[in-house]
Design a protein around this motif. Structure first.
Motif, PDB file in Angstrom:
ATOM      1  N   LEU A   1     -70.792  83.615  58.553  1.00 44.71           N
ATOM      2  CA  LEU A   1     -69.905  83.136  57.495  1.00 44.71           C
ATOM      3  C   LEU A   1     -69.059  81.960  57.967  1.00 44.71           C
ATOM      4  N   VAL A   2     -68.532  82.047  59.175  1.00 38.91           N
ATOM      5  CA  VAL A   2     -67.732  80.937  59.721  1.00 38.91           C
ATOM      6  C   VAL A   2     -68.593  79.674  59.857  1.00 38.91           C
TER       7      VAL A   2
ATOM      8  N   ARG B   1     -60.870  89.368  67.891  1.00 36.92           N
ATOM      9  CA  ARG B   1     -61.230  89.179  69.292  1.00 36.92           C
ATOM     10  C   ARG B   1     -62.609  88.563  69.506  1.00 36.92           C
ATOM     11  N   PRO B   2     -63.663  89.046  68.827  1.00 36.44           N
ATOM     12  CA  PRO B   2     -64.974  88.454  69.100  1.00 36.44           C
ATOM     13  C   PRO B   2     -65.061  86.966  68.760  1.00 36.44           C
ATOM     14  N   LEU B   3     -64.249  86.512  67.808  1.00 29.80           N
ATOM     15  CA  LEU B   3     -64.324  85.106  67.425  1.00 29.80           C
ATOM     16  C   LEU B   3     -63.558  84.184  68.363  1.00 29.80           C
ATOM     17  N   SER B   4     -62.510  84.687  69.007  1.00 30.99           N
ATOM     18  CA  SER B   4     -61.667  83.739  69.728  1.00 30.99           C
ATOM     19  C   SER B   4     -61.233  84.131  71.128  1.00 30.99           C
ATOM     20  N   THR B   5     -61.230  85.392  71.455  1.00 30.14           N
ATOM     21  CA  THR B   5     -60.634  85.804  72.722  1.00 30.14           C
ATOM     22  C   THR B   5     -61.324  85.193  73.928  1.00 30.14           C
ATOM     23  N   MET B   6     -62.641  85.153  73.911  1.00 28.88           N
ATOM     24  CA  MET B   6     -63.340  84.625  75.080  1.00 28.88           C
ATOM     25  C   MET B   6     -62.984  83.154  75.313  1.00 28.88           C
TER      26      MET B   6
ATOM     27  N   ALA C   1     -65.715  76.074  66.428  1.00 26.06           N
ATOM     28  CA  ALA C   1     -66.150  77.377  65.903  1.00 26.06           C
ATOM     29  C   ALA C   1     -67.479  77.781  66.529  1.00 26.06           C
ATOM     30  N   GLY C   2     -68.405  76.851  66.645  1.00 25.09           N
ATOM     31  CA  GLY C   2     -69.680  77.147  67.295  1.00 25.09           C
ATOM     32  C   GLY C   2     -69.493  77.534  68.749  1.00 25.09           C
ATOM     33  N   LEU C   3     -68.600  76.844  69.436  1.00 24.14           N
ATOM     34  CA  LEU C   3     -68.301  77.163  70.831  1.00 24.14           C
ATOM     35  C   LEU C   3     -67.668  78.543  70.951  1.00 24.14           C
ATOM     36  N   MET C   4     -66.733  78.864  70.037  1.00 18.20           N
ATOM     37  CA  MET C   4     -66.106  80.185  70.056  1.00 18.20           C
ATOM     38  C   MET C   4     -67.148  81.275  69.843  1.00 18.20           C
ATOM     39  N   ILE C   5     -68.076  81.042  68.923  1.00 18.89           N
ATOM     40  CA  ILE C   5     -69.113  82.040  68.642  1.00 18.89           C
ATOM     41  C   ILE C   5     -70.057  82.176  69.838  1.00 18.89           C
ATOM     42  N   ALA C   6     -70.437  81.048  70.422  1.00 16.23           N
ATOM     43  CA  ALA C   6     -71.351  81.102  71.570  1.00 16.23           C
ATOM     44  C   ALA C   6     -70.702  81.798  72.760  1.00 16.23           C
ATOM     45  N   VAL C   7     -69.447  81.462  73.046  1.00 16.36           N
ATOM     46  CA  VAL C   7     -68.758  82.085  74.173  1.00 16.36           C
ATOM     47  C   VAL C   7     -68.449  83.546  73.864  1.00 16.36           C
ATOM     48  N   GLY C   8     -68.052  83.832  72.622  1.00 14.79           N
ATOM     49  CA  GLY C   8     -67.698  85.193  72.239  1.00 14.79           C
ATOM     50  C   GLY C   8     -68.879  86.131  72.185  1.00 14.79           C
ATOM     51  N   SER C   9     -70.070  85.598  71.952  1.00 11.52           N
ATOM     52  CA  SER C   9     -71.247  86.467  71.895  1.00 11.52           C
ATOM     53  C   SER C   9     -71.945  86.542  73.247  1.00 11.52           C
ATOM     54  N   HIS C  10     -71.268  86.079  74.285  1.00 10.36           N
ATOM     55  CA  HIS C  10     -71.783  86.141  75.657  1.00 10.36           C
ATOM     56  C   HIS C  10     -73.165  85.481  75.761  1.00 10.36           C
TER      57      HIS C  10
ATOM     58  N   ALA D   1     -56.283  79.202  62.263  1.00 11.47           N
ATOM     59  CA  ALA D   1     -55.673  80.470  61.860  1.00 11.47           C
ATOM     60  C   ALA D   1     -56.316  81.646  62.596  1.00 11.47           C
ATOM     61  N   ILE D   2     -57.621  81.584  62.807  1.00  9.92           N
ATOM     62  CA  ILE D   2     -58.290  82.631  63.582  1.00  9.92           C
ATOM     63  C   ILE D   2     -57.745  82.657  65.008  1.00  9.92           C
ATOM     64  N   LEU D   3     -57.619  81.490  65.610  1.00 10.76           N
ATOM     65  CA  LEU D   3     -57.083  81.420  66.975  1.00 10.76           C
ATOM     66  C   LEU D   3     -55.631  81.896  67.027  1.00 10.76           C
ATOM     67  N   ALA D   4     -54.821  81.445  66.063  1.00 14.77           N
ATOM     68  CA  ALA D   4     -53.405  81.841  66.043  1.00 14.77           C
ATOM     69  C   ALA D   4     -53.259  83.334  65.735  1.00 14.77           C
ATOM     70  N   GLY D   5     -54.089  83.851  64.845  1.00 16.16           N
ATOM     71  CA  GLY D   5     -54.027  85.270  64.521  1.00 16.16           C
ATOM     72  C   GLY D   5     -54.347  86.145  65.720  1.00 16.16           C
ATOM     73  N   GLU D   6     -55.333  85.749  66.478  1.00 10.61           N
ATOM     74  CA  GLU D   6     -55.678  86.519  67.678  1.00 10.61           C
ATOM     75  C   GLU D   6     -54.559  86.447  68.706  1.00 10.61           C
ATOM     76  N   ARG D   7     -53.967  85.281  68.886  1.00 13.48           N
ATOM     77  CA  ARG D   7     -52.852  85.148  69.832  1.00 13.48           C
ATOM     78  C   ARG D   7     -51.668  85.993  69.385  1.00 13.48           C
ATOM     79  N   MET D   8     -51.372  85.984  68.064  1.00 15.06           N
ATOM     80  CA  MET D   8     -50.254  86.772  67.543  1.00 15.06           C
ATOM     81  C   MET D   8     -50.533  88.272  67.696  1.00 15.06           C
ATOM     82  N   ALA D   9     -51.767  88.682  67.408  1.00 12.78           N
ATOM     83  CA  ALA D   9     -52.123  90.094  67.571  1.00 12.78           C
ATOM     84  C   ALA D   9     -52.021  90.512  69.035  1.00 12.78           C
ATOM     85  N   THR D  10     -52.420  89.635  69.943  1.00 15.02           N
ATOM     86  CA  THR D  10     -52.300  89.936  71.374  1.00 15.02           C
ATOM     87  C   THR D  10     -50.832  90.089  71.761  1.00 15.02           C
TER      88      THR D  10
END
Length: 177
Positions: free
Chosen positions: A140-141, A46-51, A101-110, A17-26
């Motif tokens: 939290l995630v 964006r910080p959770l999924s865009t990267m 989720a861990g990968l999204m956080i690691a990539v999103g936090s540069h 849902a986080i991934l889909a929400g970001e895509r829909m918002a984009t």
């Protein structure tokens, strides 16, 4: 304890849902760039999924339709995995969601190996360091993902214990007959 498929599906659904929400918002930002609500949703997700999606889009050619198809297929696979009886595919769905989720956080936090936040030494003696941004949302995630994986382990071990008790009872009945 009986396994509840909806609880097993909750965390993979949250990640999807986080991934889909970001895509829909984009997508909505492209259609309605003056909408403050869309900007707010996009900036929160964006910080959770865009990267991660930027990396995926490089390989997929930037198609929103392909992104939607991937998310829909992943949702269906996770739903079926969590509802399948006599299998441990729900383990895989939850653990892959936690790794994603861990990968999204690691990539999103540069996360970089050039930071000085946490220093490590490799077995060959080469020093390196890693920084991960543990904001409230990211934490939290990860906590929800850890709880979902713990629930998977509890459900699986409870079912295994019930199966072993049932098998012992069947063996005792066969012996008595």
């Amino acid at each position: 304890m009986k396994r509840k498929p909806l609880l097993l599906f909750a965390f993979p659904f949250l990640v999807l849902a986080i991934l889909a929400g970001e895509r829909m918002a984009t997508f909505l930002l492209g259609a309605y760039p003056a909408s403050p609500t869309t900007w707010w949703i996009w900036l929160e997700l964006r910080p959770l999924s865009t990267m991660l999606w930027q990396q995926v889009d490089v390989y997929l050619g930037g198609s929103m339709a392909v992104d939607a198809a991937i998310l829909a297929a992943a949702s269906i696979v996770c739903w079926v995995a969590c509802h399948t009886r006599r299998s441990a595919f729900f383990f895989l769905a939850n653990h892959v969601a936690l790794i994603l989720a861990g990968l999204m956080i690691a990539v999103g936090s540069h996360s970089e190996t050039a930071s000085t936040i946490a220093a490590f030494t490799s077995p060959s003696g080469l020093p390196y360091s890693l920084a991960v941004d543990f904001t409230l949302k990211n934490s939290l995630v990860l906590i929800l993902g850890t709880m979902a994986c713990a629930y998977c382990h509890i459900a699986f071990l409870t079912e295994a214990r019930e199966r072993s008790v049932r098998a012992i009872r069947i063996l005792a009945l066969q012996r008595d007959l």
